[in-house]
Design an enzyme around this catalytic site. Structure first.
Site, PDB file in Angstrom:
ATOM      1  N   ARG A   1      11.729  -5.540   5.218  1.00  0.00           N
ATOM      2  CA  ARG A   1      11.306  -4.033   5.131  1.00  0.00           C
ATOM      3  C   ARG A   1      12.195  -3.125   5.841  1.00  0.00           C
ATOM      4  NH1 ARG A   1       5.673  -1.841   5.549  1.00  0.00           N
ATOM      5  NH2 ARG A   1       5.529  -3.034   7.321  1.00  0.00           N
TER       6      ARG A   1
ATOM      7  N   ARG B   1      10.698  -1.021  11.549  1.00  0.00           N
ATOM      8  CA  ARG B   1       9.678  -0.866  12.208  1.00  0.00           C
ATOM      9  C   ARG B   1       9.688  -1.837  13.262  1.00  0.00           C
ATOM     10  NH1 ARG B   1       4.519   0.009   8.223  1.00  0.00           N
ATOM     11  NH2 ARG B   1       3.462  -1.106   9.827  1.00  0.00           N
TER      12      ARG B   1
ATOM     13  N   ARG C   1      -1.124  -8.802  13.315  1.00  0.00           N
ATOM     14  CA  ARG C   1      -1.579  -7.891  12.163  1.00  0.00           C
ATOM     15  C   ARG C   1      -2.278  -8.745  11.073  1.00  0.00           C
ATOM     16  NH1 ARG C   1       4.063  -5.458  10.627  1.00  0.00           N
ATOM     17  NH2 ARG C   1       2.957  -4.283   8.993  1.00  0.00           N
TER      18      ARG C   1
ATOM     19  N   ARG D   1     -10.081   0.516   7.794  1.00  0.00           N
ATOM     20  CA  ARG D   1      -9.857  -0.980   8.163  1.00  0.00           C
ATOM     21  C   ARG D   1     -10.770  -1.734   8.906  1.00  0.00           C
ATOM     22  NH1 ARG D   1      -3.570   0.196   8.244  1.00  0.00           N
ATOM     23  NH2 ARG D   1      -2.997  -1.909   8.950  1.00  0.00           N
TER      24      ARG D   1
ATOM     25  N   LYS E   1       0.834  -1.268   0.096  1.00  0.00           N
ATOM     26  CA  LYS E   1      -0.070  -0.044   0.016  1.00  0.00           C
ATOM     27  C   LYS E   1       0.973   1.305  -0.172  1.00  0.00           C
ATOM     28  CE  LYS E   1      -2.168  -1.341   3.785  1.00  0.00           C
ATOM     29  NZ  LYS E   1      -1.344  -2.601   3.975  1.00  0.00           N
TER      30      LYS E   1
HETATM   31  P1  AP5 Z   1       4.708  -1.683   1.816  1.00  0.00           P
HETATM   32  O1  AP5 Z   1       4.419  -0.711   0.615  1.00  0.00           O
HETATM   33  O2  AP5 Z   1       5.499  -1.107   3.056  1.00  0.00           O
HETATM   34  O3  AP5 Z   1       3.249  -2.347   2.008  1.00  0.00           O
HETATM   35  P2  AP5 Z   1       2.112  -1.910   3.075  1.00  0.00           P
HETATM   36  O4  AP5 Z   1       1.012  -2.617   2.384  1.00  0.00           O
HETATM   37  O5  AP5 Z   1       2.189  -0.292   3.242  1.00  0.00           O
HETATM   38  O6  AP5 Z   1       2.201  -2.602   4.543  1.00  0.00           O
HETATM   39  P3  AP5 Z   1       2.203  -1.994   6.030  1.00  0.00           P
HETATM   40  O7  AP5 Z   1       2.876  -3.011   6.931  1.00  0.00           O
HETATM   41  O8  AP5 Z   1       2.518  -0.627   5.839  1.00  0.00           O
HETATM   42  O9  AP5 Z   1       0.888  -2.173   6.316  1.00  0.00           O
HETATM   43  P4  AP5 Z   1       0.133  -2.265   7.607  1.00  0.00           P
HETATM   44  O10 AP5 Z   1      -1.192  -2.153   7.000  1.00  0.00           O
HETATM   45  O11 AP5 Z   1       0.475  -3.279   8.513  1.00  0.00           O
HETATM   46  O12 AP5 Z   1       0.571  -1.121   8.279  1.00  0.00           O
HETATM   47  P5  AP5 Z   1       0.173   0.636   8.544  1.00  0.00           P
HETATM   48  O13 AP5 Z   1       1.210   1.497   8.793  1.00  0.00           O
HETATM   49  O14 AP5 Z   1      -0.872   0.728   7.660  1.00  0.00           O
HETATM   50  O15 AP5 Z   1       5.579  -2.817   1.220  1.00  0.00           O
HETATM   51  C1  AP5 Z   1       6.137  -3.826   2.017  1.00  0.00           C
HETATM   52  C2  AP5 Z   1       7.382  -4.416   1.445  1.00  0.00           C
HETATM   53  O16 AP5 Z   1       7.312  -5.019   0.471  1.00  0.00           O
HETATM   54  C3  AP5 Z   1       8.371  -3.095   1.406  1.00  0.00           C
HETATM   55  O17 AP5 Z   1       9.665  -3.469   1.666  1.00  0.00           O
HETATM   56  C4  AP5 Z   1       8.402  -2.788  -0.194  1.00  0.00           C
HETATM   57  O18 AP5 Z   1       9.444  -2.562  -0.567  1.00  0.00           O
HETATM   58  C5  AP5 Z   1       7.989  -4.377  -0.715  1.00  0.00           C
HETATM   59  N1  AP5 Z   1       7.078  -4.406  -1.805  1.00  0.00           N
HETATM   60  C6  AP5 Z   1       5.910  -3.537  -2.036  1.00  0.00           C
HETATM   61  N2  AP5 Z   1       5.685  -3.996  -3.249  1.00  0.00           N
HETATM   62  C7  AP5 Z   1       6.322  -4.749  -3.918  1.00  0.00           C
HETATM   63  C8  AP5 Z   1       6.376  -5.327  -5.123  1.00  0.00           C
HETATM   64  N3  AP5 Z   1       5.376  -5.046  -5.827  1.00  0.00           N
HETATM   65  N4  AP5 Z   1       7.537  -6.383  -5.674  1.00  0.00           N
HETATM   66  C9  AP5 Z   1       8.396  -6.457  -4.519  1.00  0.00           C
HETATM   67  N5  AP5 Z   1       8.580  -5.870  -3.394  1.00  0.00           N
HETATM   68  C10 AP5 Z   1       7.631  -4.985  -2.815  1.00  0.00           C
HETATM   69  O19 AP5 Z   1      -0.553   0.317   9.970  1.00  0.00           O
HETATM   70  C11 AP5 Z   1       0.328   0.047  11.156  1.00  0.00           C
HETATM   71  C12 AP5 Z   1      -0.268  -0.031  12.406  1.00  0.00           C
HETATM   72  O20 AP5 Z   1      -0.985   1.173  12.630  1.00  0.00           O
HETATM   73  C13 AP5 Z   1      -1.789  -1.001  12.495  1.00  0.00           C
HETATM   74  O21 AP5 Z   1      -1.146  -2.400  12.769  1.00  0.00           O
HETATM   75  C14 AP5 Z   1      -2.597  -0.341  13.652  1.00  0.00           C
HETATM   76  O22 AP5 Z   1      -2.237  -0.736  14.836  1.00  0.00           O
HETATM   77  C15 AP5 Z   1      -2.444   0.955  13.182  1.00  0.00           C
HETATM   78  N6  AP5 Z   1      -3.223   1.734  12.273  1.00  0.00           N
HETATM   79  C16 AP5 Z   1      -3.231   2.040  10.988  1.00  0.00           C
HETATM   80  N7  AP5 Z   1      -4.197   2.574  10.472  1.00  0.00           N
HETATM   81  C17 AP5 Z   1      -5.093   2.157  11.114  1.00  0.00           C
HETATM   82  C18 AP5 Z   1      -6.535   2.184  11.222  1.00  0.00           C
HETATM   83  N8  AP5 Z   1      -7.272   2.450   9.860  1.00  0.00           N
HETATM   84  N9  AP5 Z   1      -7.490   1.687  12.136  1.00  0.00           N
HETATM   85  C19 AP5 Z   1      -6.829   1.158  13.319  1.00  0.00           C
HETATM   86  N10 AP5 Z   1      -5.631   0.959  13.431  1.00  0.00           N
HETATM   87  C20 AP5 Z   1      -4.642   1.216  12.385  1.00  0.00           C
HETATM   88 MG    MG Z   2       2.440   1.029   4.780  1.00  0.00          MG
END
Ligand code: AP5
Ligand code: MG
Ligand code: ZN
Length: 215
Positions: A129, A162, A173, A90, A15
């Protein structure tokens, strides 16, 4: 059509990575609730401390906190000509509240892009990552290396891991994702605005699939 976009997908689906590319292409703000919580944590605010207690374990931050954060953000001027939400909504409750916010600001969601990646690939992506301490840009130790090791290509910041990027938090997660977020696929399918993309493709190929959807 106005680019009001939601990126859906499991942890590690890409994402954040694709959000950076899409928002640059269409010149719209990238709104990541995860990044907002991490920023609050960096600034040691109350919100940051509260969020940390959930995030470190891989649990979702309570809805009311997250919803008011997004509501405030979407009311800002820079969202007038579109925006991209990364990691929000989410839960079904968040999605329902987002519908109301969209009505209030007169900018409903027009596109939901669901990034599909098999679970076997997610683990490697998450554990490999690295992110920029300064701007949050994501990298990967093998898939997406920075030009200089340990240094962000975009801003020169230091690359770190992270706190929730470990096997144990990832398991939680993923559970949270299946239980609370996956039902949104049906919610948006009924509205006829969801598009599936294959998140295992090479990033340029994936971006051209996404552009095709958004054109
Ligand atoms: P990356 O792009 O970083 O993936 P992502 O989908 O953004 O993964 P996240 O871990 O950020 O998602 P998440 O939902 O767990 O975390 P968030 O910060 O939103 O890519 C991942 C890796 O893969 C990278 O190294 C990249 O280089 C590689 N990659 C990507 N695409 C590729 C491709 N096509 N080919 C090869 N490699 C590739 O949330 C964190 C925490 O915040 C949650 O757990 C929760 O506690 C809280 N939170 C956030 N939003 C909410 C909400 N709406 N409600 C409640 N709690 C929330
Ligand atoms: Mg992310
Ligand atoms: Zn950076």
């Amino acid at each position: 059509m106005l680019k009001t976009i939601i990126l859906l997908g499991a942890p590690g689906a890409g994402k954040g990575t694709n959000a950076k590319r899409i928002t640059k292409e269409f010149n719209i703000p990238h709104i990541s609730t995860g990044d907002m919580f991490r920023e609050a944590l960096k600034n040691e605010t109350e919100l940051g401390k509260l969020a940390k207690s959930y995030m470190d374990k891989g649990l979702l931050v309570p809805d009311e906190v997250t919803i008011s954060l997004v509501k405030e953000r979407l009311a800002k001027d820079d969202c007038k000509d579109g925006f991209l939400l990364d990691g929000f909504p989410r839960t079904l409750h968040q999605a329902e509240e987002l519908e109301k916010i969209g009505e209030t600001i007169n900018r409903p969601i027009n596109y939901v892009i669901d990034i599909n990646v098999p679970e076997s690939v997610l683990k490697d992506r998450i554990c490999g990552r690295r992110v920029c301490k300064n701007c949050g840009a994501p990298y990967h130790v093998t898939n997406l290396k920075p030009k200089v090791e340990g240094v962000c290509d975009l801003c020169g910041g230091e690359l770190i891991q992270r706190k929730d990027d470990n096997e144990e938090a990832l398991k939680t997660r993923l559970d949270e994702y299946h239980r609370q977020t996956e039902p949104l696929i049906e919610f948006y399918s009924k509205k006829g605005i969801i598009h599936e993309v294959n998140g295992t493709k090479d990033l340029d190929e994936l971006m051209s699939d996404i552009k095709e959807i958004l054109k």
